[in-house]
Motif scaffolding. Sequence first.
Motif, PDB file in Angstrom:
ATOM      1  N   TYR A  28       0.862  -1.184   0.000  1.00  0.00           N
ATOM      2  CA  TYR A  28       0.000   0.000   0.000  1.00  0.00           C
ATOM      3  C   TYR A  28       0.896   1.230   0.000  1.00  0.00           C
ATOM      4  CZ  TYR A  28       1.017   0.222   5.040  1.00  0.00           C
ATOM      5  OH  TYR A  28       1.646   0.298   6.250  1.00  0.00           O
ATOM      6  N   LEU A  29       0.307   2.391  -0.254  1.00  0.00           N
ATOM      7  CA  LEU A  29       1.071   3.622  -0.355  1.00  0.00           C
ATOM      8  C   LEU A  29       0.830   4.527   0.840  1.00  0.00           C
ATOM      9  CD1 LEU A  29       0.534   4.556  -4.128  1.00  0.00           C
ATOM     10  CD2 LEU A  29       2.500   3.398  -3.111  1.00  0.00           C
ATOM     11  N   VAL A  30       1.905   5.103   1.343  1.00  0.00           N
ATOM     12  CA  VAL A  30       1.828   6.214   2.295  1.00  0.00           C
ATOM     13  C   VAL A  30       2.185   7.453   1.473  1.00  0.00           C
ATOM     14  CG1 VAL A  30       2.718   7.203   4.433  1.00  0.00           C
ATOM     15  CG2 VAL A  30       2.610   4.704   4.149  1.00  0.00           C
ATOM     16  N   SER A  31       1.343   8.462   1.458  1.00  0.00           N
ATOM     17  CA  SER A  31       1.551   9.558   0.506  1.00  0.00           C
ATOM     18  C   SER A  31       1.397  10.937   1.133  1.00  0.00           C
ATOM     19  CB  SER A  31       0.583   9.420  -0.673  1.00  0.00           C
ATOM     20  OG  SER A  31      -0.753   9.392  -0.217  1.00  0.00           O
ATOM     21  N   ALA A  32       1.938  11.913   0.430  1.00  0.00           N
ATOM     22  CA  ALA A  32       1.859  13.320   0.829  1.00  0.00           C
ATOM     23  C   ALA A  32       1.904  14.167  -0.426  1.00  0.00           C
ATOM     24  CB  ALA A  32       3.004  13.684   1.757  1.00  0.00           C
ATOM     25  N   VAL A  33       1.367  15.367  -0.355  1.00  0.00           N
ATOM     26  CA  VAL A  33       1.374  16.272  -1.505  1.00  0.00           C
ATOM     27  C   VAL A  33       1.704  17.688  -1.057  1.00  0.00           C
ATOM     28  CG1 VAL A  33      -1.105  16.761  -1.329  1.00  0.00           C
ATOM     29  CG2 VAL A  33       0.050  17.047  -3.526  1.00  0.00           C
ATOM     30  N   CYS A  34       2.410  18.420  -1.919  1.00  0.00           N
ATOM     31  CA  CYS A  34       2.734  19.817  -1.641  1.00  0.00           C
ATOM     32  C   CYS A  34       2.911  20.540  -2.974  1.00  0.00           C
ATOM     33  CB  CYS A  34       4.012  19.922  -0.800  1.00  0.00           C
ATOM     34  SG  CYS A  34       4.420  21.623  -0.307  1.00  0.00           S
ATOM     35  N   GLY A  35       2.656  21.824  -2.993  1.00  0.00           N
ATOM     36  CA  GLY A  35       2.862  22.579  -4.216  1.00  0.00           C
ATOM     37  C   GLY A  35       2.725  24.076  -4.013  1.00  0.00           C
ATOM     38  N   PHE A  36       3.128  24.813  -5.056  1.00  0.00           N
ATOM     39  CA  PHE A  36       3.062  26.275  -5.033  1.00  0.00           C
ATOM     40  C   PHE A  36       2.686  26.782  -6.416  1.00  0.00           C
ATOM     41  CE2 PHE A  36       6.343  25.137  -1.918  1.00  0.00           C
ATOM     42  CZ  PHE A  36       5.884  25.803  -0.789  1.00  0.00           C
ATOM     43  N   SER A  37       1.971  27.875  -6.433  1.00  0.00           N
ATOM     44  CA  SER A  37       1.748  28.595  -7.681  1.00  0.00           C
ATOM     45  C   SER A  37       2.970  29.474  -7.955  1.00  0.00           C
ATOM     46  CB  SER A  37       0.496  29.472  -7.568  1.00  0.00           C
ATOM     47  OG  SER A  37       0.444  30.403  -8.625  1.00  0.00           O
ATOM     48  N   LYS A  38       3.294  29.657  -9.223  1.00  0.00           N
ATOM     49  CA  LYS A  38       4.439  30.524  -9.537  1.00  0.00           C
ATOM     50  C   LYS A  38       4.136  31.980  -9.228  1.00  0.00           C
ATOM     51  CE  LYS A  38       3.304  31.102 -14.463  1.00  0.00           C
ATOM     52  NZ  LYS A  38       3.775  30.828 -15.827  1.00  0.00           N
ATOM     53  N   ASP A  39       2.856  32.322  -9.146  1.00  0.00           N
ATOM     54  CA  ASP A  39       2.454  33.675  -8.774  1.00  0.00           C
ATOM     55  C   ASP A  39       2.722  33.861  -7.288  1.00  0.00           C
ATOM     56  OD1 ASP A  39       1.288  36.113  -8.304  1.00  0.00           O
ATOM     57  OD2 ASP A  39      -0.523  35.679  -9.463  1.00  0.00           O
ATOM     58  N   LYS A  40       3.563  34.802  -6.940  1.00  0.00           N
ATOM     59  CA  LYS A  40       3.943  34.996  -5.540  1.00  0.00           C
ATOM     60  C   LYS A  40       2.828  35.627  -4.710  1.00  0.00           C
ATOM     61  CE  LYS A  40       8.937  35.358  -6.291  1.00  0.00           C
ATOM     62  NZ  LYS A  40      10.146  36.180  -6.082  1.00  0.00           N
ATOM     63  N   LYS A  41       1.804  36.151  -5.368  1.00  0.00           N
ATOM     64  CA  LYS A  41       0.693  36.736  -4.626  1.00  0.00           C
ATOM     65  C   LYS A  41      -0.153  35.631  -4.009  1.00  0.00           C
ATOM     66  CE  LYS A  41       0.365  40.672  -7.815  1.00  0.00           C
ATOM     67  NZ  LYS A  41      -0.503  41.379  -8.790  1.00  0.00           N
ATOM     68  N   ILE A  42      -0.769  35.954  -2.865  1.00  0.00           N
ATOM     69  CA  ILE A  42      -1.652  34.978  -2.225  1.00  0.00           C
ATOM     70  C   ILE A  42      -2.885  34.800  -3.100  1.00  0.00           C
ATOM     71  CG2 ILE A  42      -3.054  34.487  -0.189  1.00  0.00           C
ATOM     72  CD1 ILE A  42      -1.084  36.111   1.448  1.00  0.00           C
ATOM     73  N   GLN A  43      -3.176  33.523  -3.449  1.00  0.00           N
ATOM     74  CA  GLN A  43      -4.301  33.258  -4.329  1.00  0.00           C
ATOM     75  C   GLN A  43      -5.354  32.406  -3.624  1.00  0.00           C
ATOM     76  OE1 GLN A  43      -2.308  31.406  -7.711  1.00  0.00           O
ATOM     77  NE2 GLN A  43      -2.406  33.340  -8.809  1.00  0.00           N
ATOM     78  N   ARG A  44      -6.509  32.324  -4.255  1.00  0.00           N
ATOM     79  CA  ARG A  44      -7.584  31.467  -3.752  1.00  0.00           C
ATOM     80  C   ARG A  44      -7.120  30.013  -3.765  1.00  0.00           C
ATOM     81  NH1 ARG A  44     -11.956  28.916  -6.696  1.00  0.00           N
ATOM     82  NH2 ARG A  44     -10.991  29.731  -8.590  1.00  0.00           N
ATOM     83  N   LEU A  45      -7.311  29.318  -2.635  1.00  0.00           N
ATOM     84  CA  LEU A  45      -6.902  27.927  -2.551  1.00  0.00           C
ATOM     85  C   LEU A  45      -8.004  27.020  -3.093  1.00  0.00           C
ATOM     86  CD1 LEU A  45      -5.250  27.855   1.007  1.00  0.00           C
ATOM     87  CD2 LEU A  45      -4.109  27.944  -1.211  1.00  0.00           C
ATOM     88  N   VAL A  46      -7.639  26.157  -4.013  1.00  0.00           N
ATOM     89  CA  VAL A  46      -8.582  25.212  -4.595  1.00  0.00           C
ATOM     90  C   VAL A  46      -8.036  23.809  -4.374  1.00  0.00           C
ATOM     91  CG1 VAL A  46      -9.716  24.422  -6.710  1.00  0.00           C
ATOM     92  CG2 VAL A  46      -9.304  26.871  -6.352  1.00  0.00           C
ATOM     93  N   ARG A  47      -8.860  22.914  -3.824  1.00  0.00           N
ATOM     94  CA  ARG A  47      -8.408  21.543  -3.589  1.00  0.00           C
ATOM     95  C   ARG A  47      -8.015  20.891  -4.913  1.00  0.00           C
ATOM     96  NH1 ARG A  47     -10.791  16.742  -4.221  1.00  0.00           N
ATOM     97  NH2 ARG A  47     -10.026  14.967  -3.012  1.00  0.00           N
ATOM     98  N   GLY A  48      -6.823  20.314  -4.939  1.00  0.00           N
ATOM     99  CA  GLY A  48      -6.366  19.621  -6.139  1.00  0.00           C
ATOM    100  C   GLY A  48      -5.688  20.521  -7.151  1.00  0.00           C
ATOM    101  N   GLN A  49      -5.339  21.756  -6.756  1.00  0.00           N
ATOM    102  CA  GLN A  49      -4.767  22.687  -7.734  1.00  0.00           C
ATOM    103  C   GLN A  49      -3.720  23.594  -7.097  1.00  0.00           C
ATOM    104  OE1 GLN A  49      -7.498  25.671  -9.452  1.00  0.00           O
ATOM    105  NE2 GLN A  49      -6.651  25.148 -11.448  1.00  0.00           N
TER     106      GLN A  49
END
Length: 303
Positions: free
Chosen positions: A37-58
Amino acid sequence: MHSLFVTGRLLSRAILNGIQNFSTATDPNLQRKAEPYLVSAVCGFSKDKKIQRLVRGQFGDDAYFMAKYKSAEVMGVADGVGGWRAYGIDPGEFSLHLMKTCERLVRLGRFTPTNPSELLANSYHELLHHKKAILGSSTACVVLLNRENSTLYTANIGDSGYMVVRRGKVVRRSEEQQHYFNTPFQLSLPPPSYRAGVLSDRPDSASTDNFLVEDGDVILVATDGVFDNLPQNIILNELIKCQGERCASRLQMVANSIAWMARSLSFDETFVSPFAERAFANGINTIGGKPDDITVILATVAI
């Protein structure tokens, strides 16, 4: 006498059952093999340095999903082609819908647990027939762990991709699919007036692979914002830290580290990034990172 007879029968049955159970436990042909089975984690950033609306999966124009169904675990990333923004089209819509459709098909069991390329194709075809056209283009990478046969199946189109590390070495890595430098293969749904001049690759052009996984394997699935900015040796050094890791929190820390390093180096104008090296090989004299959206899915195989 009767009670003694009944007691003897029960005792005999208990001993017999014990022998049968012991035989089952010790006979390798009768034992049920432990499924990975898998143990998993996810992380990411938008290249736009401004704070943006957070959308699940994006993250910016990137999108991702993770889903399970019975003995299959599936993960995927997609990178929306930013050039559509100049035509008034949100590049993140296509990639997000592509991944969300993959996720829904997995959760409904409408996929083949040995064929992520088919899953990607079915998701794309649903977008083509969507009541409201979801316009844009995207690269994509989907990996599927079939727990019943301990096999990882992969499908990759474009320059998103995956890497698998085992006992300190890279044992599998996807190869970029490029038409020419900085122009990856991509799934597309352009407006009718642009269809003649827009690159659009078929889902069946995805590069596929499959291989047996082992306990402790580390799987990285990421968009090109990671691979364009982090040399393989830096990624490898991070992945080695979580070999055999079964704690999701510690795995999350490594995912965060990879994503943060990729983001930081993408804005470093003095760093000789993998993207800069490839540009130089194609006659383009440049230096520095490549500002881009960053998406990291990190998983370890546990058995």
